[in-house]
Design a protein around this motif. Structure first.
Motif: not given
Length: 239
Positions: A26-43, A92-97, A86-90
């Protein structure tokens, strides 16, 4: 040979990265997807946020946004509302990845094929990767009576944490990646997180036995049948 077997099972030219734990996958998967300021959505009850001591956030350098939903499954409307925060172009809040779903879920429920497709459409429309935490992948698969391909990449899933430990193996997990562009990065990140085993054959060879004569599916069917008997017994005792 085992990687080729994975490709046969998934009907795809996927890459397979063996690790020793589901937390590592799971950590490897998250590391591949999440970029600086990144957000992951989960239950809100997801294993990777509740039971992994913050490892995915620590190793990926991102944050998890928790989404509610009945029966341990992400509610699609709630997911869309969270993504909109978390809009991609703002910046200050972070961006969804990333969106991460658990199949079978922490509540013992299963996302149906249509539910997987709907979440995938949400991921695509918001330019997010889709990860499946498949610690109990085989149990969900036999429950849905579908193929691995139909439950993953054909539904738009980018990566699967493929679990063997909870279905009979010992310290045998793998991250299955369908996007070839992620291969080099995955190799590097697995090494950096300390999960490139010197004797990786002791992981991979377990999968050779696991897949032989559909042992993995027979074990999952047996587990599911015992689970249903337990539900029946508990139900009868409460009457």
């Amino acid at each position: 040979q085992v990687e080729e077997r994975f490709r046969e099972i998934f009907e795809a030219d996927c890459d397979v990265f063996y690790v020793g734990t589901g937390t590592a996958a799971n950590s490897l998967a998250a590391s591949l997807a999440i970029k600086p300021g990144g957000i992951a959505f989960c239950h809100a009850e997801a294993h990777l946020t509740e039971s992994e001591a913050g490892a995915p956030e620590f190793l990926a350098g991102g944050r998890f946004c928790l989404v509610d939903g009945d029966d341990a499954k992400i509610d699609l409307d709630a997911l869309s509302q969270k993504i909109a925060l978390y809009p991609q172009n703002f910046n200050h809040l972070g961006r969804g990845n990333l969106i991460s779903i658990t199949q079978t879920t922490e509540g013992g429920t299963v996302y149906g094929i249509d539910e997987l497709s709907a979440i995938s459409e949400t991921a695509n429309s918001n330019h997010l990767m889709l990860h499946m935490d498949g610690a109990r992948f085989a149990n969900a698969l036999v429950n849905l009576d579908c193929t691995p391909a139909e439950m993953t990449w054909k539904r738009g899933v980018d990566m699967v944490s493929f679990g063997g430990t909870k279905n009979g193996c010992w310290c045998a997990e793998a991250l299955v990646v369908f996007n070839k562009e992620l291969r080099t990065e995955a190799e590097f990140l697995r090494k950096r997180m300390g999960h490139l085993f010197s004797k990786a054959r002791f992981i991979s060879l377990q999968f050779e036995a696991y897949f032989k004569d559909d042992l993995w599916l027979r074990l999952a069917r047996h587990s599911n049948s015992i689970g249903l008997k337990l539900v029946e017994m508990v139900g009868n005792s409460n009457r």
